[in-house]
Design a protein around this motif. Structure first.
Motif, PDB file in Angstrom:
ATOM      1  N   GLU A  34      83.109   5.297  84.591  1.00 51.47           N
ATOM      2  CA  GLU A  34      82.232   4.440  83.778  1.00 51.47           C
ATOM      3  C   GLU A  34      82.985   3.785  82.630  1.00 51.47           C
ATOM      4  O   GLU A  34      82.728   2.627  82.302  1.00 51.47           O
ATOM      5  CB  GLU A  34      81.046   5.256  83.261  1.00 51.47           C
ATOM      6  CG  GLU A  34      80.067   5.603  84.377  1.00 51.47           C
ATOM      7  CD  GLU A  34      78.919   6.498  83.945  1.00 51.47           C
ATOM      8  OE1 GLU A  34      78.976   7.099  82.839  1.00 51.47           O
ATOM      9  OE2 GLU A  34      77.958   6.613  84.736  1.00 51.47           O
ATOM     10  N   GLU A  37      84.958   0.964  84.189  1.00 49.96           N
ATOM     11  CA  GLU A  37      84.051  -0.135  84.534  1.00 49.96           C
ATOM     12  C   GLU A  37      83.595  -0.886  83.284  1.00 49.96           C
ATOM     13  O   GLU A  37      83.552  -2.122  83.283  1.00 49.96           O
ATOM     14  CB  GLU A  37      82.835   0.420  85.279  1.00 49.96           C
ATOM     15  CG  GLU A  37      81.858  -0.645  85.717  1.00 49.96           C
ATOM     16  CD  GLU A  37      80.689  -0.073  86.487  1.00 49.96           C
ATOM     17  OE1 GLU A  37      80.458  -0.538  87.615  1.00 49.96           O
ATOM     18  OE2 GLU A  37      80.009   0.839  85.955  1.00 49.96           O
ATOM     19  N   ALA A  38      83.281  -0.154  82.222  1.00 48.66           N
ATOM     20  CA  ALA A  38      82.824  -0.784  80.974  1.00 48.66           C
ATOM     21  C   ALA A  38      83.900  -1.700  80.388  1.00 48.66           C
ATOM     22  O   ALA A  38      83.588  -2.638  79.660  1.00 48.66           O
ATOM     23  CB  ALA A  38      82.423   0.285  79.962  1.00 48.66           C
ATOM     24  N   ASN A  39      85.162  -1.410  80.728  1.00 46.91           N
ATOM     25  CA  ASN A  39      86.271  -2.220  80.224  1.00 46.91           C
ATOM     26  C   ASN A  39      86.764  -3.223  81.263  1.00 46.91           C
ATOM     27  O   ASN A  39      87.860  -3.775  81.122  1.00 46.91           O
ATOM     28  CB  ASN A  39      87.398  -1.306  79.745  1.00 46.91           C
ATOM     29  CG  ASN A  39      87.084  -0.711  78.398  1.00 46.91           C
ATOM     30  OD1 ASN A  39      87.341  -1.332  77.380  1.00 46.91           O
ATOM     31  ND2 ASN A  39      86.469   0.471  78.383  1.00 46.91           N
TER      32      ASN A  39
END
Length: 173
Positions: A34, A37-39
């Motif tokens: 996560e 993915e957030a980055n």
């Protein structure tokens, strides 16, 4: 799709617990995925979720390829699997019993310096997640651990700059 990937990884990590917290190990893998993915790391979710499969389970590259081949192109499958391989420690006691921890960590850091920036970025996510847990729960070991990670980051510095800086900030507590 994510649920299928999580179920696959959870099956292989079944019964494994996180050191210090004793929570299911898959939680760590999901947190790394996560954060990647957030980055906006390309295929960071998949690589992050699977980053410890080859190292800590009996899952093979073939098992992983079979799962991924139904939803990803051949080049995407290769990129994801190569990322998982890149994040799998090579310099472990079983492979190098004559080397002490310090020497193995130096060789691993030198190897990680040469992996693709995308893979380095996912490794930053792993480092960030692990460091928080270790610093909070094992301050004695954290001293040696932080020194090792500082050395790794001095060499492994081609990934996502924001994650790199976040990892640096965490190890310089």
């Amino acid at each position: 799709m994510k649920e299928e990937l999580i179920r696959f990884a959870a099956k292989w990590h079944e019964g494994q617990k996180r050191k210090y917290t004793f929570e299911p190990y898959i939680n760590h893998c999901i947190e790394v995925a996560e954060l990647a993915e957030a980055n906006h790391i390309p295929f960071g979710y998949e690589i992050g979720l699977f980053h410890d499969l080859l190292e800590d389970t009996l899952c093979s590259k073939s098992d992983l390829r079979l799962l991924l081949s139904s939803n990803y192109s051949i080049s995407e499958v290769d990129f994801i699997i190569n990322g998982v391989i890149a994040l799998t420690d090579i310099y472990i006691p079983d492979n190098f019993p004559s080397l002490n921890r310090g020497k193995r960590k130096v060789l691993e850091a030198e190897r990680l310096a040469g992996i693709l920036p995308t893979y380095q970025s996912v490794k930053y996510c792993d480092l960030i997640n692990n460091t928080i847990s270790i610093v909070e729960r094992d301050p004695n070991f954290a001293v040696a651990y932080l020194a090792e990670k500082k050395y790794i980051l001095s060499l492994m510095n081609k990934g996502n700059i924001d994650l790199y800086n976040a990892a640096l900030n965490i190890i310089e507590v």
